[in-house]
Write a protein that holds these residues in place. Structure first.
Motif, mmCIF file in Angstrom:
data_model
loop_
_atom_site.group_PDB
_atom_site.id
_atom_site.type_symbol
_atom_site.label_atom_id
_atom_site.label_comp_id
_atom_site.label_asym_id
_atom_site.label_seq_id
_atom_site.Cartn_x
_atom_site.Cartn_y
_atom_site.Cartn_z
ATOM 1 N N PHE A 180 -45.194 60.693 50.119
ATOM 2 C CA PHE A 180 -44.557 60.840 51.427
ATOM 3 C C PHE A 180 -43.049 60.610 51.342
ATOM 4 O O PHE A 180 -42.386 60.435 52.367
ATOM 5 N N ASN A 186 -42.723 65.237 56.343
ATOM 6 C CA ASN A 186 -43.131 65.441 57.730
ATOM 7 C C ASN A 186 -44.285 66.438 57.817
ATOM 8 O O ASN A 186 -45.252 66.239 58.569
ATOM 9 N N LYS A 235 -47.543 64.732 56.894
ATOM 10 C CA LYS A 235 -48.113 63.929 57.989
ATOM 11 C C LYS A 235 -48.687 64.818 59.094
ATOM 12 O O LYS A 235 -49.769 64.545 59.626
ATOM 13 N N THR A 251 -49.908 54.749 54.263
ATOM 14 C CA THR A 251 -49.738 55.927 55.121
ATOM 15 C C THR A 251 -51.011 56.769 55.104
ATOM 16 O O THR A 251 -51.492 57.212 56.150
#
Length: 370
Positions: free
Chosen positions: A114, A129, A132, A167
């Motif tokens: 990430f 981004n 995610k 995450t």
């Protein structure tokens, strides 16, 4: 599916960044499924796996053609695991919706990191981004999701690695596959390291990050059922497990490998040659018949990587007393060093030994034992 938008710097798999022959190749893959149906006439298909390359570049109609071909020419179980490897940037809301209209029931998403710095170093097609957003979208529509992460990346600190793990955990996925970054010959990564543009991979740091990974995921209810694979109960990958348990599998498409217990086979790693051959109804394949020592070595390699270990009873029955005695003798030093242990007549790796299992396995191999 040997197509990618761009080349990852660490990848040594067969792929093409040109999609010119994609239509032809998909037709040939469907044809290969037909040509090879006799190889699996006594088998029931439990898993279908779209690997690559980047299979998420396929349209839902292309996926449907290939899955329907499997159902047409093979006996398929009532509820097979059907996995699509996907890049996060392909997982738009529209694309996810399209995939729900296919028989795909499992996604394997190649996030890797990430951190923008890491993604640029590896030349990934997505940014953090998009990773995610793709994960968020995927988890709304699919229950069975696996995420790929890479550790041991030059410059990736332990704190950042923990952040990557946390995450992924925040998306509540049931399966995570993690790999140490390796420098393969003739890759862009190897060139950059040789030129001093990127620092070399630190094996000690990679080992440290593997132990961090195992500790955090096991605390979150994951089982490290194979060196690189962590799954929640009932979410172990049936596809991955088949390799480690020595089951037969059929590899379709350029460079794909197959295994039937006695022979290993692989298709030509060239899209044009593959297409020309299949169009003539000729399989572009090479076959190797495994010796007794080959089978022993493969069982050692796969067994040590898993929670199922190496069955000493199986060694005795399949290979004989000589092989069993050889294995026990070679294992002594690793047992003393608390890297291996024997329990319930099985040879297993300890937590300390798991990361080193491939190296240990190679020292247990037998070349010529009658």
């Amino acid at each position: 599916m040997p197509f990618c938008k761009q080349a990852c710097h660490y990848c040594d798999f067969h792929f093409s960044t040109s999609l010119k022959k994609k239509d032809e190749l998909i037709q040939c893959i469907a044809k290969e499924l037909e040509l090879r149906q006799d190889e699996f006439q006594n088998e029931t298909i439990e898993t279908i796996y779209f690997g690559g390359g980047t299979p998420s570049l396929l349209t839902d109609s292309e996926l449907k053609l290939l899955i329907d071909s499997v159902y047409k020419y093979y006996k398929v179980s009532e509820n097979p695991e059907i996995t699509l490897e996907a890049n996060p940037d392909d997982l738009t809301p529209l694309r996810i919706k399209e995939l729900t209209n296919t028989r795909i029931n499992r996604l394997s998403i190649g996030v890797q990191s990430f951190y923008e710095r890491d993604l640029k170093l590896m030349n990934r097609a997505h940014d953090a981004n998009e990773a995610k957003q793709g994960l968020a979208e995927a988890t709304h529509h699919f229950d069975n999701i696996s995420v790929d992460l890479i550790y041991g990346i030059p410059g990736l600190t332990n704190e950042e690695w923990i952040e990557n793990i946390e995450t992924v955990l925040s998306f509540n996925v049931p399966h995570i596959s993690c790999y140490a970054l390796t420098v393969e010959p003739k890759t862009a990564l190897e060139t950059f390291i040789k030129k001093g543009m990127i620092e070399n991979v630190d094996d000690d740091l990679a080992q440290e990050q593997f132990h961090i990974l195992a500790e955090k995921l096991e605390a979150s209810g994951f089982i490290n059922y194979e060196l690189s694979n962590f799954g929640k109960p009932n979410y172990f990958s049936k596809n991955n497990s088949a390799y480690w348990l020595g089951k037969s599998y059929l590899g379709i498409g350029p460079s794909a490998h197959s295994f039937n217990g006695d022979q290993r086979a692989w298709n030509v790693s060239n899209n044009t040659k593959y297409i020309k051959s299949i169009q003539k109804n000729v399989l572009p394949i090479e076959v190797e018949t495994l010796s007794k020592a080959d089978k022993f070595n493969e069982y050692i390699m796969t067994g040590l990587r898993t929670i199922w270990g190496i069955s000493l009873k199986k060694i005795q029955e399949d290979f004989g007393e000589n092989y069993k005695n050889y294995l026990l003798k070679q294992s002594e030093i690793y047992i003393k060093e608390h890297l291996l242990y024997i329990e319930d007549d099985k040879l297993l790796t300890t937590k300390k030994g798991k990361f080193l299992s491939d190296g240990i396995a190679s020292n247990l191999f037998k070349i010529n034992l009658s």
